[in-house]
Design a protein around this motif. Structure first.
Motif, PDB file in Angstrom:
ATOM      1  N   ARG A  91       0.853  -1.183   0.000  1.00 45.07           N
ATOM      2  CA  ARG A  91       0.000   0.000   0.000  1.00 45.07           C
ATOM      3  C   ARG A  91       0.895   1.242   0.000  1.00 45.07           C
ATOM      4  NH1 ARG A  91      -3.287  -3.083  -1.557  1.00 45.07           N
ATOM      5  NH2 ARG A  91      -5.027  -3.986  -0.385  1.00 45.07           N
ATOM      6  N   PRO A  92       0.684   2.180  -0.921  1.00 44.36           N
ATOM      7  CA  PRO A  92       1.517   3.379  -0.942  1.00 44.36           C
ATOM      8  C   PRO A  92       1.501   4.110   0.397  1.00 44.36           C
ATOM      9  CG  PRO A  92       0.192   3.245  -2.934  1.00 44.36           C
ATOM     10  CD  PRO A  92      -0.303   2.160  -2.013  1.00 44.36           C
ATOM     11  N   TYR A  93       2.665   4.602   0.783  1.00 40.30           N
ATOM     12  CA  TYR A  93       2.856   5.413   1.987  1.00 40.30           C
ATOM     13  C   TYR A  93       2.723   4.612   3.284  1.00 40.30           C
ATOM     14  CZ  TYR A  93       2.151   8.767  -1.694  1.00 40.30           C
ATOM     15  OH  TYR A  93       2.239   9.427  -2.891  1.00 40.30           O
ATOM     16  N   GLN A  94       2.619   3.282   3.193  1.00 37.50           N
ATOM     17  CA  GLN A  94       2.529   2.431   4.367  1.00 37.50           C
ATOM     18  C   GLN A  94       3.660   1.412   4.371  1.00 37.50           C
ATOM     19  OE1 GLN A  94      -2.325   2.341   4.039  1.00 37.50           O
ATOM     20  NE2 GLN A  94      -1.348   0.541   4.902  1.00 37.50           N
ATOM     21  N   GLY A  95       3.997   0.943   5.573  1.00 39.24           N
ATOM     22  CA  GLY A  95       4.905  -0.185   5.702  1.00 39.24           C
ATOM     23  C   GLY A  95       4.153  -1.483   5.475  1.00 39.24           C
ATOM     24  N   ARG A  96       4.640  -2.558   6.108  1.00 36.12           N
ATOM     25  CA  ARG A  96       3.961  -3.846   5.943  1.00 36.12           C
ATOM     26  C   ARG A  96       2.488  -3.710   6.266  1.00 36.12           C
ATOM     27  NH1 ARG A  96       5.613  -8.913   8.949  1.00 36.12           N
ATOM     28  NH2 ARG A  96       5.710  -7.484  10.716  1.00 36.12           N
ATOM     29  N   THR A  97       1.660  -4.288   5.423  1.00 36.16           N
ATOM     30  CA  THR A  97       0.206  -4.189   5.599  1.00 36.16           C
ATOM     31  C   THR A  97      -0.410  -5.568   5.448  1.00 36.16           C
ATOM     32  OG1 THR A  97       0.191  -1.911   4.741  1.00 36.16           O
ATOM     33  CG2 THR A  97      -1.905  -3.109   4.762  1.00 36.16           C
ATOM     34  N   LEU A  98      -1.209  -5.922   6.427  1.00 31.99           N
ATOM     35  CA  LEU A  98      -1.910  -7.206   6.433  1.00 31.99           C
ATOM     36  C   LEU A  98      -3.342  -6.997   5.969  1.00 31.99           C
ATOM     37  CD1 LEU A  98      -2.110 -10.238   7.246  1.00 31.99           C
ATOM     38  CD2 LEU A  98      -2.858  -9.430   9.516  1.00 31.99           C
ATOM     39  N   ALA A  99      -3.717  -7.708   4.909  1.00 29.72           N
ATOM     40  CA  ALA A  99      -5.103  -7.699   4.423  1.00 29.72           C
ATOM     41  C   ALA A  99      -5.769  -9.001   4.845  1.00 29.72           C
ATOM     42  CB  ALA A  99      -5.138  -7.550   2.911  1.00 29.72           C
ATOM     43  N   THR A 100      -6.939  -8.881   5.461  1.00 25.88           N
ATOM     44  CA  THR A 100      -7.691 -10.057   5.874  1.00 25.88           C
ATOM     45  C   THR A 100      -9.173  -9.686   5.895  1.00 25.88           C
ATOM     46  OG1 THR A 100      -7.869 -11.795   7.575  1.00 25.88           O
ATOM     47  CG2 THR A 100      -7.355  -9.562   8.349  1.00 25.88           C
ATOM     48  N   HIS A 101      -9.974 -10.401   6.664  1.00 29.24           N
ATOM     49  CA  HIS A 101     -11.399 -10.109   6.720  1.00 29.24           C
ATOM     50  C   HIS A 101     -11.942 -10.538   8.073  1.00 29.24           C
ATOM     51  CE1 HIS A 101     -12.428 -14.392   6.197  1.00 29.24           C
ATOM     52  NE2 HIS A 101     -11.412 -14.416   5.358  1.00 29.24           N
ATOM     53  N   ASP A 102     -13.096  -9.975   8.441  1.00 34.94           N
ATOM     54  CA  ASP A 102     -13.707 -10.354   9.704  1.00 34.94           C
ATOM     55  C   ASP A 102     -14.595 -11.590   9.513  1.00 34.94           C
ATOM     56  OD1 ASP A 102     -16.143  -9.486   8.641  1.00 34.94           O
ATOM     57  OD2 ASP A 102     -16.376  -7.799  10.034  1.00 34.94           O
ATOM     58  N   HIS A 103     -15.424 -11.880  10.481  1.00 40.55           N
ATOM     59  CA  HIS A 103     -16.251 -13.093  10.448  1.00 40.55           C
ATOM     60  C   HIS A 103     -17.301 -13.069   9.349  1.00 40.55           C
ATOM     61  CE1 HIS A 103     -18.603 -10.119  12.532  1.00 40.55           C
ATOM     62  NE2 HIS A 103     -19.661 -10.912  12.559  1.00 40.55           N
ATOM     63  N   LEU A 104     -17.603 -11.892   8.799  1.00 36.35           N
ATOM     64  CA  LEU A 104     -18.594 -11.764   7.733  1.00 36.35           C
ATOM     65  C   LEU A 104     -17.967 -11.643   6.349  1.00 36.35           C
ATOM     66  CD1 LEU A 104     -21.022  -9.255   9.465  1.00 36.35           C
ATOM     67  CD2 LEU A 104     -21.528 -11.632   8.908  1.00 36.35           C
ATOM     68  N   GLY A 105     -16.652 -11.594   6.296  1.00 34.18           N
ATOM     69  CA  GLY A 105     -15.975 -11.353   5.028  1.00 34.18           C
ATOM     70  C   GLY A 105     -15.668  -9.902   4.766  1.00 34.18           C
ATOM     71  N   LEU A 106     -16.028  -9.016   5.688  1.00 33.89           N
ATOM     72  CA  LEU A 106     -15.763  -7.584   5.543  1.00 33.89           C
ATOM     73  C   LEU A 106     -14.253  -7.371   5.481  1.00 33.89           C
ATOM     74  CD1 LEU A 106     -17.494  -4.803   7.660  1.00 33.89           C
ATOM     75  CD2 LEU A 106     -15.054  -4.728   7.183  1.00 33.89           C
ATOM     76  N   PRO A 107     -13.739  -6.709   4.429  1.00 37.35           N
ATOM     77  CA  PRO A 107     -12.287  -6.556   4.272  1.00 37.35           C
ATOM     78  C   PRO A 107     -11.702  -5.539   5.254  1.00 37.35           C
ATOM     79  CG  PRO A 107     -13.440  -5.448   2.485  1.00 37.35           C
ATOM     80  CD  PRO A 107     -14.485  -6.171   3.269  1.00 37.35           C
TER      81      PRO A 107
END
Length: 326
Positions: free
Chosen positions: A105-121
């Motif tokens: 992600r621009p302007y960010q360091g390490r970034t974790l993408a995941t989702h909650d129990h409903l699939g919400l990103p």
């Protein structure tokens, strides 16, 4: 169903909400709305993307606008305490069968993408590029004078389940609405940063984003924004308010951007730092829970929301309804 006891030692340490990523169909129109009318500051832009921050914020952005075929929300993002928390979050979500991915992600360091129990990103990061402070550059204060992003509110089909999931990762309930007949939650407000909420949940077709809120200095800034919007072509974008909530005690105004993404302009809630602070319960039938004073919420406020990319909303099984304006 009783709200869960707060998880004071969660598996990883989330500090606060950080930013939202919107897909918008007309980037120029959205830029005019958020910059020229609301007063957010551009920190970078190109032909397809605009990065924005509010006036007290040091991080590079609190909102990303991306040119898109259809309006949507790409993700809700949160900042964690340090780098080690990212690995803890990765392992926690992976261990529960959630999709996990390290993303750029621009302007960010390490970034974790995941989702909650409903699939919400949802995304987590620790480092974001810092910018010089501008909170005393008063010549930049335009529009409603937005100081910082304050919270998200999401429609979910089961508020009890949402509270249970987010409680596991450390979000504490400050106030909640219970349907007295079913004893189920109709709405709940949860926080990490010590305000009334970083993320709240409202019963309805979901997951969808109900609104993103910005904190402003005073109620007078909100009144000024009403005058500005009413005389610059945005009078129909004024959806609800101004008024004062019973829940949170906040002075509020709800507006819609050119794509229908709902924004709350917000001030005057209270501090919730104490970890043993008792949550405040409201009855769904209490007319002052949603509006201490002011006109009741219109039907659109209970039905309209922004969709998340790749997530199919599900209807709620709770049929209870609050007071809705005719």
């Amino acid at each position: 169903m009783p709200i869960p006891a707060p998880e004071l030692y969660p598996p990883f340490n989330i500090i606060r909400l950080s930013h939202v990523d919107f897909g918008v169909t007309d980037l120029a129109a959205s830029k005019a709305f958020y910059v020229d009318t609301l007063g957010l500051q551009i920190t970078d832009e190109d032909a397809d993307t605009v990065y924005l921050r509010a006036l007290e914020e040091r991080g590079h952005h609190c909102m990303v606008l991306r040119k898109s075929e259809t309006p949507h929300v790409k993700a809700l993002s949160f900042k964690v305490f340090d780098e080690a928390q990212l690995d803890k979050a990765h392992d926690w979500f992976k261990g529960r069968g959630h999709r996990v991915e390290w993303v750029e992600r621009p302007y960010q360091g390490r970034t974790l993408a995941t989702h909650d129990h409903l699939g919400l990103p949802i995304e987590f990061y620790f480092k974001m590029e810092r910018l010089e402070p501008i909170h005393q550059k008063y010549a930049l204060y335009k529009g409603v004078k937005p100081l910082r992003i304050d919270h998200f509110n999401c429609f979910v089909p089961d508020v009890d389940a949402a509270v249970g999931f987010y409680n596991e990762i450390g979000f504490r309930v400050t106030e909640y609405t219970e349907d007295e007949d079913s004893k189920r939650l109709w709405a709940a407000w949860t926080h990490r940063k010590g305000g009334v909420h970083d993320i709240a949940f409202t019963n309805g077709l979901g997951p969808r984003l109900h609104h993103t809120a910005f904190w402003v200095p005073t109620p007078l800034n909100i009144i000024d924004l009403c005058d500005l919007m009413a005389t610059t072509g945005y009078v129909s974008n004024l959806e609800r308010g101004p008024g004062r909530h019973g829940i949170s005690n906040a002075f509020f105004l709800y507006i819609l951007d050119p794509d229908g993404h709902r924004i709350e302009i917000y001030c005057s809630d209270y501090q919730t730092v104490d970890p043993d602070l008792e949550a405040i319960k409201w009855d769904l039938k209490d007319p002052q829970r949603q509006t201490l004073w002011g006109a009741p919420a219109p039907r659109s406020w209970f039905e309209h929301g922004s969709v998340f990319t790749g997530v199919e909303p599900r209807p709620s099984s709770l049929g209870a309804s609050p007071i809705i304006a005719p």
